[in-house]
Design a protein around this motif. Structure first.
Motif, PDB file in Angstrom:
ATOM      1  N   LEU A  28       0.823  -1.207   0.000  1.00 25.57           N
ATOM      2  CA  LEU A  28       0.000   0.000   0.000  1.00 25.57           C
ATOM      3  C   LEU A  28       0.861   1.263   0.000  1.00 25.57           C
ATOM      4  CD1 LEU A  28      -2.870   1.108   0.057  1.00 25.57           C
ATOM      5  CD2 LEU A  28      -2.766   1.035   2.551  1.00 25.57           C
ATOM      6  N   ILE A  29       1.891   1.278   0.821  1.00 24.86           N
ATOM      7  CA  ILE A  29       2.807   2.426   0.838  1.00 24.86           C
ATOM      8  C   ILE A  29       3.464   2.587  -0.528  1.00 24.86           C
ATOM      9  CG2 ILE A  29       4.990   3.280   1.804  1.00 24.86           C
ATOM     10  CD1 ILE A  29       4.032   2.021   4.502  1.00 24.86           C
ATOM     11  N   GLY A  30       3.850   1.469  -1.133  1.00 25.26           N
ATOM     12  CA  GLY A  30       4.453   1.513  -2.465  1.00 25.26           C
ATOM     13  C   GLY A  30       3.513   2.073  -3.513  1.00 25.26           C
ATOM     14  N   LEU A  31       2.250   1.653  -3.477  1.00 22.16           N
ATOM     15  CA  LEU A  31       1.277   2.150  -4.457  1.00 22.16           C
ATOM     16  C   LEU A  31       0.962   3.628  -4.246  1.00 22.16           C
ATOM     17  CD1 LEU A  31      -1.162  -0.887  -4.728  1.00 22.16           C
ATOM     18  CD2 LEU A  31       0.438  -0.069  -6.463  1.00 22.16           C
ATOM     19  N   ILE A  32       0.808   4.041  -2.996  1.00 20.11           N
ATOM     20  CA  ILE A  32       0.535   5.457  -2.709  1.00 20.11           C
ATOM     21  C   ILE A  32       1.749   6.304  -3.097  1.00 20.11           C
ATOM     22  CG2 ILE A  32       0.145   7.137  -0.859  1.00 20.11           C
ATOM     23  CD1 ILE A  32      -1.589   4.918   0.510  1.00 20.11           C
ATOM     24  N   GLY A  33       2.937   5.827  -2.746  1.00 21.55           N
ATOM     25  CA  GLY A  33       4.153   6.541  -3.133  1.00 21.55           C
ATOM     26  C   GLY A  33       4.298   6.632  -4.641  1.00 21.55           C
ATOM     27  N   GLY A  34       3.947   5.554  -5.343  1.00 17.24           N
ATOM     28  CA  GLY A  34       3.981   5.565  -6.805  1.00 17.24           C
ATOM     29  C   GLY A  34       3.029   6.598  -7.378  1.00 17.24           C
ATOM     30  N   LEU A  35       1.846   6.708  -6.771  1.00 22.16           N
ATOM     31  CA  LEU A  35       0.874   7.708  -7.228  1.00 22.16           C
ATOM     32  C   LEU A  35       1.439   9.118  -7.063  1.00 22.16           C
ATOM     33  CD1 LEU A  35      -1.958   8.515  -8.216  1.00 22.16           C
ATOM     34  CD2 LEU A  35      -2.710   8.386  -5.829  1.00 22.16           C
ATOM     35  N   VAL A  36       1.984   9.394  -5.897  1.00 24.76           N
ATOM     36  CA  VAL A  36       2.562  10.723  -5.642  1.00 24.76           C
ATOM     37  C   VAL A  36       3.710  10.998  -6.611  1.00 24.76           C
ATOM     38  CG1 VAL A  36       3.859  12.104  -3.956  1.00 24.76           C
ATOM     39  CG2 VAL A  36       1.852  10.783  -3.219  1.00 24.76           C
ATOM     40  N   LEU A  37       4.570  10.004  -6.799  1.00 20.06           N
ATOM     41  CA  LEU A  37       5.728  10.184  -7.681  1.00 20.06           C
ATOM     42  C   LEU A  37       5.344  10.268  -9.155  1.00 20.06           C
ATOM     43  CD1 LEU A  37       8.245   7.879  -5.831  1.00 20.06           C
ATOM     44  CD2 LEU A  37       8.357  10.363  -6.022  1.00 20.06           C
ATOM     45  N   GLN A  38       4.169   9.846  -9.505  1.00 18.16           N
ATOM     46  CA  GLN A  38       3.670  10.037 -10.880  1.00 18.16           C
ATOM     47  C   GLN A  38       3.002  11.408 -11.032  1.00 18.16           C
ATOM     48  OE1 GLN A  38       4.228   8.522 -13.565  1.00 18.16           O
ATOM     49  NE2 GLN A  38       4.597   6.380 -13.145  1.00 18.16           N
ATOM     50  N   ILE A  39       2.300  11.857  -9.998  1.00 18.44           N
ATOM     51  CA  ILE A  39       1.593  13.140 -10.075  1.00 18.44           C
ATOM     52  C   ILE A  39       2.571  14.319 -10.047  1.00 18.44           C
ATOM     53  CG2 ILE A  39       0.034  14.694  -8.819  1.00 18.44           C
ATOM     54  CD1 ILE A  39      -1.609  12.227  -8.057  1.00 18.44           C
ATOM     55  N   VAL A  40       3.600  14.249  -9.199  1.00 16.33           N
ATOM     56  CA  VAL A  40       4.514  15.388  -9.041  1.00 16.33           C
ATOM     57  C   VAL A  40       5.131  15.817 -10.377  1.00 16.33           C
ATOM     58  CG1 VAL A  40       6.693  16.136  -7.988  1.00 16.33           C
ATOM     59  CG2 VAL A  40       4.933  15.045  -6.585  1.00 16.33           C
ATOM     60  N   PRO A  41       5.762  14.926 -11.144  1.00 12.53           N
ATOM     61  CA  PRO A  41       6.366  15.405 -12.399  1.00 12.53           C
ATOM     62  C   PRO A  41       5.388  15.525 -13.563  1.00 12.53           C
ATOM     63  CG  PRO A  41       6.940  13.104 -12.093  1.00 12.53           C
ATOM     64  CD  PRO A  41       6.169  13.540 -10.868  1.00 12.53           C
ATOM     65  N   ASN A  42       4.265  14.781 -13.516  1.00 17.57           N
ATOM     66  CA  ASN A  42       3.376  14.705 -14.675  1.00 17.57           C
ATOM     67  C   ASN A  42       2.044  15.426 -14.506  1.00 17.57           C
ATOM     68  OD1 ASN A  42       5.173  12.889 -16.144  1.00 17.57           O
ATOM     69  ND2 ASN A  42       4.541  11.330 -14.676  1.00 17.57           N
ATOM     70  N   GLY A  43       1.760  15.924 -13.330  1.00 18.99           N
ATOM     71  CA  GLY A  43       0.468  16.550 -13.085  1.00 18.99           C
ATOM     72  C   GLY A  43      -0.613  15.495 -12.949  1.00 18.99           C
ATOM     73  N   MET A  44      -1.846  15.894 -13.203  1.00 14.41           N
ATOM     74  CA  MET A  44      -2.972  14.987 -13.006  1.00 14.41           C
ATOM     75  C   MET A  44      -2.968  13.808 -13.977  1.00 14.41           C
ATOM     76  SD  MET A  44      -4.102  16.055 -10.319  1.00 14.41           S
ATOM     77  CE  MET A  44      -5.655  15.354  -9.907  1.00 14.41           C
ATOM     78  N   ILE A  45      -2.306  13.952 -15.124  1.00 15.54           N
ATOM     79  CA  ILE A  45      -2.211  12.815 -16.049  1.00 15.54           C
ATOM     80  C   ILE A  45      -1.379  11.695 -15.413  1.00 15.54           C
ATOM     81  CG2 ILE A  45      -0.149  13.552 -17.305  1.00 15.54           C
ATOM     82  CD1 ILE A  45      -3.222  12.038 -18.974  1.00 15.54           C
ATOM     83  N   GLY A  46      -0.605  12.031 -14.387  1.00 13.58           N
ATOM     84  CA  GLY A  46       0.162  11.033 -13.645  1.00 13.58           C
ATOM     85  C   GLY A  46      -0.736   9.966 -13.030  1.00 13.58           C
ATOM     86  N   ILE A  47      -1.974  10.339 -12.694  1.00  7.77           N
ATOM     87  CA  ILE A  47      -2.924   9.358 -12.146  1.00  7.77           C
ATOM     88  C   ILE A  47      -3.194   8.275 -13.185  1.00  7.77           C
ATOM     89  CG2 ILE A  47      -5.289   9.016 -11.313  1.00  7.77           C
ATOM     90  CD1 ILE A  47      -5.144  11.908 -10.208  1.00  7.77           C
ATOM     91  N   VAL A  48      -3.336   8.689 -14.450  1.00  9.09           N
ATOM     92  CA  VAL A  48      -3.576   7.735 -15.534  1.00  9.09           C
ATOM     93  C   VAL A  48      -2.354   6.833 -15.716  1.00  9.09           C
ATOM     94  CG1 VAL A  48      -4.040   7.498 -18.009  1.00  9.09           C
ATOM     95  CG2 VAL A  48      -5.190   9.291 -16.674  1.00  9.09           C
ATOM     96  N   TYR A  49      -1.136   7.423 -15.738  1.00  9.70           N
ATOM     97  CA  TYR A  49       0.088   6.624 -15.863  1.00  9.70           C
ATOM     98  C   TYR A  49       0.185   5.610 -14.725  1.00  9.70           C
ATOM     99  CZ  TYR A  49       1.699  10.323 -19.063  1.00  9.70           C
ATOM    100  OH  TYR A  49       1.821  11.222 -20.088  1.00  9.70           O
ATOM    101  N   TRP A  50      -0.116   6.073 -13.524  1.00  3.00           N
ATOM    102  CA  TRP A  50      -0.061   5.222 -12.341  1.00  3.00           C
ATOM    103  C   TRP A  50      -1.044   4.052 -12.468  1.00  3.00           C
ATOM    104  CZ3 TRP A  50      -4.054   4.672  -8.616  1.00  3.00           C
ATOM    105  CH2 TRP A  50      -3.691   4.003  -7.450  1.00  3.00           C
ATOM    106  N   ALA A  51      -2.276   4.364 -12.815  1.00  5.27           N
ATOM    107  CA  ALA A  51      -3.314   3.328 -12.910  1.00  5.27           C
ATOM    108  C   ALA A  51      -3.004   2.333 -14.022  1.00  5.27           C
ATOM    109  CB  ALA A  51      -4.677   3.971 -13.125  1.00  5.27           C
ATOM    110  N   ILE A  52      -2.601   2.842 -15.177  1.00  2.70           N
ATOM    111  CA  ILE A  52      -2.268   1.941 -16.290  1.00  2.70           C
ATOM    112  C   ILE A  52      -1.104   1.041 -15.892  1.00  2.70           C
ATOM    113  CG2 ILE A  52      -1.268   1.869 -18.608  1.00  2.70           C
ATOM    114  CD1 ILE A  52      -2.996   4.335 -19.270  1.00  2.70           C
ATOM    115  N   GLY A  53      -0.111   1.625 -15.235  1.00  2.00           N
ATOM    116  CA  GLY A  53       1.069   0.860 -14.839  1.00  2.00           C
ATOM    117  C   GLY A  53       0.739  -0.317 -13.952  1.00  2.00           C
TER     118      GLY A  53
END
Length: 183
Positions: free
Chosen positions: A35-60
């Motif tokens: 869970l910590i890994g998934l939440i951290g992954g979400l944050v680390l996708q949003i920070v550089p990519n903005g809200m589209i990072g959520i899509v990258y995170w989910a697809i990944g």
């Protein structure tokens, strides 16, 4: 690796090391770590990519989960191992995750063969695997792989897969640094 690869690389490395610790010690990986890994992954996708990072995170994590779920269902991997692959998928691109997975699987194969040779069960396990495939082809039906652990061998047949994942991650990072790709 994408933008911010240094932070992501360190984060994933720390998650893998923690998972490896638990996998070696308890033959399980706590869901808290995933869970910590998934939440951290979400944050680390949003920070550089903005809200589209959520899509990258989910697809990944979804694509990696769908790819590896059958191996968990057939009992070739533990569910926690698949979830750990999903954590990596949530942090990196699908291509990077698949490259990492190939390296981790090769490391796992080498470590498995080494462990089986050390315990003198290589040929026994190869016979078990061959009979599994024979039954599948004879019956023309996919069935779950039953690992033989009821005898005196105990955990000799089990490889905590967070170990090859962590070693494979280190190898994969070195490969990325020197521009070595699998495909």
């Amino acid at each position: 690796m994408e933008k911010g690869g240094g932070r992501i690389g360190v984060f994933v490395g720390v998650i893998l090391i923690i998972a490896m610790y638990y996998d070696i010690r308890e033959y399980r990986i706590p869901n808290k770590c995933i869970l910590i890994g998934l939440i951290g992954g979400l944050v680390l996708q949003i920070v550089p990519n903005g809200m589209i990072g959520i899509v990258y995170w989910a697809i990944g994590w979804l694509c990696v989960g769908m790819l590896f779920f059958p191996f968990s269902y057939l009992r070739m991997f533990g569910a926690a191992d698949v979830k750990l692959f999903m954590v990596v998928g949530s942090c990196f691109s699908l291509r990077d995750t698949l490259e990492f997975a190939v390296v981790a699987l090769w490391v796992g194969a080498v470590l498995s063969i080494g462990k089986m040779l050390r315990h003198r069960i290589l040929f026994y396990q190869l016979r078990v695997l061959a009979s599994y495939f024979y039954i599948i082809f004879a019956n023309r039906k996919i069935m779950k792989y039953r690992m033989e652990t009821s005898d005196s061998r105990g955990k000799e047949n089990v490889l905590p897969f967070a170990v090859p994942m962590t070693i494979g991650y280190g190898i994969w990072l070195v490969m990325k640094k020197y521009g070595i790709t699998i495909w």
